[in-house]
Design an enzyme around this catalytic site. Structure first.
Site, short mmCIF file in Angstrom:
data_model
loop_
_atom_site.label_atom_id
_atom_site.label_comp_id
_atom_site.label_asym_id
_atom_site.label_seq_id
_atom_site.Cartn_x
_atom_site.Cartn_y
_atom_site.Cartn_z
N GLY A 11 1.45 -28.96 -30.47
CA GLY A 11 2.29 -28.98 -31.67
C GLY A 11 3.72 -28.66 -31.28
O GLY A 11 4.28 -29.34 -30.44
N ALA A 14 8.19 -30.76 -30.40
CA ALA A 14 7.92 -32.12 -29.90
C ALA A 14 6.71 -32.73 -30.58
O ALA A 14 6.73 -33.89 -31.00
CB ALA A 14 7.73 -32.09 -28.38
N VAL A 46 11.98 -25.16 -28.90
CA VAL A 46 13.27 -25.59 -28.32
C VAL A 46 14.26 -25.99 -29.39
O VAL A 46 13.89 -26.41 -30.48
CB VAL A 46 13.09 -26.81 -27.37
CG1 VAL A 46 12.26 -26.43 -26.19
CG2 VAL A 46 12.51 -28.00 -28.12
N LYS A 77 26.58 -27.44 -38.02
CA LYS A 77 27.12 -27.29 -36.66
C LYS A 77 28.12 -28.41 -36.41
O LYS A 77 27.79 -29.60 -36.53
CB LYS A 77 25.98 -27.36 -35.64
CG LYS A 77 26.46 -27.23 -34.19
CD LYS A 77 25.29 -27.36 -33.22
CE LYS A 77 25.81 -27.39 -31.79
NZ LYS A 77 24.73 -27.71 -30.83
N LEU A 332 9.17 -31.32 -23.56
CA LEU A 332 9.30 -30.60 -22.30
C LEU A 332 8.32 -31.08 -21.24
O LEU A 332 8.55 -30.89 -20.05
CB LEU A 332 9.10 -29.10 -22.54
CG LEU A 332 10.10 -28.46 -23.52
CD1 LEU A 332 9.75 -27.00 -23.76
CD2 LEU A 332 11.52 -28.59 -22.98
N ILE A 345 16.05 -31.60 -28.38
CA ILE A 345 15.54 -32.31 -29.56
C ILE A 345 15.97 -33.77 -29.52
O ILE A 345 15.21 -34.66 -29.91
CB ILE A 345 15.99 -31.60 -30.86
CG1 ILE A 345 15.18 -30.31 -31.01
CG2 ILE A 345 15.81 -32.50 -32.07
CD1 ILE A 345 15.46 -29.53 -32.28
#
Lengths: 502, 445
Positions: A11, A14, A46, A77, A332, A345
């Site tokens: 899960g 990713a 991540v 952002k 990853l 991401i």
């Protein structure tokens, strides 16, 4: 064999992004998609800081931005502030947007180079709306009018990645994805083809499928351990191999940018969410011990830590073959280029997009596999060069780490890029790849790579046009004056979902 | 030191280059001198193709549509008619419309499988206009079907050359003899002789070693102004071009021993000399990429002009890296065009770039493009299908849509295309109207 059943192993960000993306994009195919994960296995979570591309992914899924931001305690952002990278005391912002006016005859940094050399212009940052918006702690949404200065930027989010995964789990399950709680104990292979036939779970259950997606993170249970896809080690160029993460209480107002502060053996992140601040220290274990790194991180927190620090180990690099047989790696398990420019991401998203485009319509075809691997290799190569640039173009000589990265040999592809910019201010352009012209300009200039020469057309620009350019900082300030403070913009747009979680 | 740019050659490319330098880089150069000579003289084509991308080039040269009509015998060009085993219209612009982010050609393949599809080029408004010889300027409203195409020009070679020359001289470009060149040290030398430049010449494995223009015949205007036609001959290719007048038929020999060696310069920028156009690259050029390449080369050159205190080698290396990639990509497109005249779909390419493109397209209709492409993905898709390369598989998403709905939607589109095109004027009428406006006496269209 016709792909009818897709099994996602793992899960986390990713896994659930993949489940959400494939269930939405390939929904009409009526595929059976299941995801197996275990609550006993933690996720890395991540990418608290993201890139603007994520908005397009969310939009494709049809997610409600307000709801998503509220659920994930997200803030806006506008870029990343880099502190102490070229020299201790330096600071610059890598903005999600352009420098200069909306209409440009030549890349603006050449004009700025001339004006700066003539003593008529100060920082190039003052010519960038997103940089100034960040610095003034303001926020507004981009304009769709190309003549409006507010059209010169984009934005991303700073969010709680574990909550993002939860949000996508809810979305995916509503979209027909089956979640199976369980630990993978073994992998069954087809003796002839070597393809994966099924995953055997601790419970005794078998998960059969025609396509298996490895989202097991650094463990790479399927693509690495089972399918034997090799890993290209890039740690000679990106030597940081450890990270410590800890959240702390909010201190002061939240800002619309992530901060990356260089440290003696790496760098430290600061990511303000609505309810807390994420912090982390990325470092090279060759140059610093874990205890020393933890001391630096905990000693520099702005407020009380929320929980114990979490230690991570990684190695920079990627698997050139991210799709082998009927196994595709996303996240990853396919590679990691350290969190410096928030690319994790994005790389998940790139993998999902490529897979959806190349989803087998019958059985798995080697031509699809080769194309997927080519596309992903290109993405990784170009991001790698951009990340190395941050370390390599430094004047710092105050630690073994900085002496190493400053003097290390770098890939030829990057060496050519730097040489071209250093001599004539040219940013090497490419069609496919994450970081485009303004990003390279931001880091080159922010890290004191001042071109020796510039585009001669900047010297031929007439005075009236130059004066228009020189008026730009004032125009930007006037444009920003009525914008809301970032924190107010977040509050009015999306209230936080919950109190600060432990 | 004065910045003098010497342009070698008495070609259309030379005068276009001179005009470009004066218009775009005017303040950066002191003198622009064209040095034609008998040695440099090449035979100029009687007609030229300017694809849609070159409209921006002409704009930067200050050449308005009005000037092109008045002085260069221009007609509107909507694409090419490829006459092979079947006739295919390779039009500028869109074919079909995508659905749910799936490109149209996947749905077309699906309809083909059940014999329910019209030819691919019947789903293109530009192709329909081209076939019917009609024309209007594209609509600016993206919702209208009349916005889904683009256009270029066919130009009368001699008139266009004279137009460029007059414009260039008027803009301050000077003429000199080859002897003058030897007496002055130029800042930059631009080789526009159209002859293969010195230095290493790289050939392309999927194109013939050489070609020649065996014959060029100019006749009274006839045929469809809106397209140029490309047809395979026993020993070459026939290309028929339609400026307003005359109609020009060019016969290219593409067997061995032709006078032009196919290929490109390994390094078109050496020292202070840059080879442009035909000096940098020789192609059979079935789709006449001459201006497409020249425009791209000049824009690239402008963005990399040598600066004070900067070693020229650095910018030259970057120019060579990108310019050669552009030429290789165009050569791939030309190789595909040649294929379209042969037995469809049975071609195997040697250049890895084109081999991958063909493999991916055949595999699943995926258009692969690289950095520095001058042709769009849509161009490649149409060119592959026109050349007889059909995807073996289609997007599974195209398969998921109900076939009946797919057929109904695209049949509706096809009818809408035919109806919309039928309402528009013949190009000759449209041109007469425009010309009469230019002359102050508008006619109804």
């Amino acid at each position: 064999m016709q792909v009818r059943r897709i099994v996602i192993a793992g899960g986390g960000t990713a896994g659930w992004m993949t489940a959400a993306g494939l269930s939405k994009l390939l929904g009409p195919l009526g595929l059976d998609i299941c995801l197996v994960e275990s609550e006993q296995i933690g996720t890395v979570g991540v990418g608290e800081a993201t890139l603007p591309h994520m908005r397009f992914f969310n939009r494709t899924l049809g997610l409600d931005e307000r709801e998503l931001m509220a659920f994930t305690n997200a803030t806006f952002k506008l870029g990343i502030e880099f502190r102490d990278w070229a020299r201790i005391g330096d600071s610059y912002v890598h903005p999600f947007g352009d420098y200069g006016p909306a209409d440009q005859e030549i890349p603006f940094h050449h004009v700025w180079h001339r004006l700066h050399a003539e003593g008529r212009a100060g920082r190039i940052d003052d010519f960038s709306l997103p940089v100034r918006m960040s610095e003034r702690g303001k926020f507004d949404f981009p304009s769709t009018d190309p003549d409006n200065l507010l059209s010169t930027f984009s934005y991303a989010y700073q969010l709680d990645a574990s909550l993002y995964a939860k949000y996508l789990r809810r979305f995916s399950e509503a979209n027909g994805v089956r979640r199976i709680e369980g630990r993978i104990m073994s992998v069954e292979r087809n003796g002839d083809s070597g393809d994966i036939r099924a995953l055997a779970l601790e419970s005794g259950e078998r998960l059969e499928g025609e396509l298996f997606i490895d989202c097991t993170g650094f463990r790479a249970m399927l693509i690495g351990k089972e399918m034997g896809a090799e890993f290209d080690d890039w740690s000679n160029w990106l030597p940081c191999d450890r990270a410590i993460a800890v959240a702390c209480e909010m201190a002061g107002e939240s800002v619309a940018y992530t901060r990356a502060t260089a440290r003696p053996a790496g760098w430290q992140w600061r990511i303000p969410l609505q309810h807390r601040t994420g912090n982390g220290h990325v470092y090279s274990s060759d140059c610093m011990s874990d205890d020393e790194a933890a001391d630096i991180l905990l000693g520099s927190l702005e407020a009380k830590a929320l929980g114990d620090p979490k230690f991570l180990r990684f190695k920079a690099g990627m698997r050139p073959k991210q799709w082998v047989g009927n196994c595709v790696s996303i996240g990853l398990s396919s590679g990691f280029l350290e969190p410096l420019e928030s690319t994790s991401i994005y790389l998940i998203q790139a993998g999902i997009t490529a897979l959806a485009e190349l989803m087998p319509s019958g059985g798995v075809d080697t031509r699809d596999i080769e194309e997927f691997n080519r596309v992903m290799q290109l993405e990784y190569d170009r991001i790698r060069d951009f990340l190395i640039l941050h370390y390599h173009v430094t004047e710092r000589d105050d630690s073994d780490f900085w002496n190493y990265v400053r003097t290390m040999s770098i890939p030829d592809s990057l060496r050519e890029k730097i040489e071209l910019f250093r001599s004539r201010g040219v940013v090497q352009e490419y069609k496919d790849g994450l970081f485009l012209h303004p990003s390279w300009v931001a880091v080159y200039l922010g890290q004191r790579v001042m071109p020796q020469g510039r585009d001669p057309r900047a010297d031929a620009m007439d005075e009236a046009r130059l004066n228009e350019m020189l008026d730009l900082p004032a125009q930007i300030e006037r444009k920003l004056d009525p914008c809301a403070a970032h924190e107010d913009a977040v509050k009015s747009y999306c209230k936080p979902r919950m109190a600060a979680p432990s | 030191m004065s910045r003098t740019v010497f342009i070698l050659g008495d070609t259309v490319e030379a005068w276009a280059t001179g005009l470009y330098v004066r218009r775009v880089l005017d303040k950066l150069v002191d003198n622009v001198v064209i040095a034609p000579s008998a040695e440099h003289r090449t035979s100029e084509p009687s007609a030229l193709v300017a694809p849609p991308q070159t409209k921006r080039f002409f704009s930067s040269l200050g050449l308005t549509e009005e000037i092109l009509f008045r002085e260069a015998g221009a007609s509107f060009l909507l694409g090419a008619e490829i006459r092979a085993q079947e006739t295919f219209t390779l039009a500028y612009g869109q074919y079909g419309v995508p659905a749910n982010s799936v490109p149209f050609h996947h749905f077309w393949m699906r309809m083909m499988d059940v014999d329910a599809a019209a030819p691919f080029d019947h789903y293109s408004f530009g192709a329909e206009l081209a076939r019917s010889g009609r024309f209007v300027h594209p609509s600016p409203d993206p919702k209208r079907i009349e916005s889904s195409f683009d256009y270029g020009y066919t130009l009368e070679g001699t008139a266009f050359g004279a137009c460029l020359r007059a414009q260039a001289l008027s803009a301050g470009v000077m003429q000199a003899s080859a002897q003058d060149i030897e007496e002055v040290s130029p800042w930059l030398v631009l080789d526009c002789t159209g002859r293969e430049s010195r230095g290493n010449w790289v050939s392309w494995p999927d194109l013939p070693e050489s070609f020649s223009v065996d014959e060029e015949v100019s006749e009274e205007p006839s045929g469809n102004l809106s397209v140029y036609t490309v047809q395979r001959l026993a020993d070459g290719v026939s290309i028929c071009l339609h400026p307003r007048k005359p109609t020009v038929t060019r016969r290219l020999g593409i067997s061995a021993g032709g006078e032009c060696r196919t290929g490109r310069s390994e390094a078109p920028w050496r020292g202070n000399a840059v080879s442009l156009g035909g000096s940098a690259c020789q192609l059979p050029g079935l789709h006449s990429p001459q201006f497409l390449l020249l425009h791209a080369q000049l824009d690239l050159l402008a963005s990399l002009l040598p600066a004070e205190n900067v070693a020229v080698d650095v910018v030259a290396a970057e120019y060579n890296r990108r310019a050669t990639r552009m030429m290789d990509n165009v050569a791939d497109f030309d190789a595909l065009a040649l294929t379209s005249l042969k037995k469809a779909g049975l071609w195997r390419y040697s250049a890895p770039s084109l081999a991958r493109k063909a493999e991916q397209f055949v595999s699943r209709g995926r258009p692969v493009t690289y950095d520095d492409e001058l042709y769009s993905e849509q161009d490649w898709i149409a060119a592959f299908i026109g050349a007889g390369f059909l995807p073996e598989r289609v997007s599974p998403l195209a398969l998921a849509a109900p076939l009946e709905a797919v057929e109904r939607n695209y049949e509706g589109l096809r009818r809408a295309i035919v109806q919309a095109a039928s309402r528009l004027p013949d190009q000759q009428q449209y041109l007469d109207h425009l010309l009469s406006i230019q002359q102050g006496a508008p006619n109804a269209v």
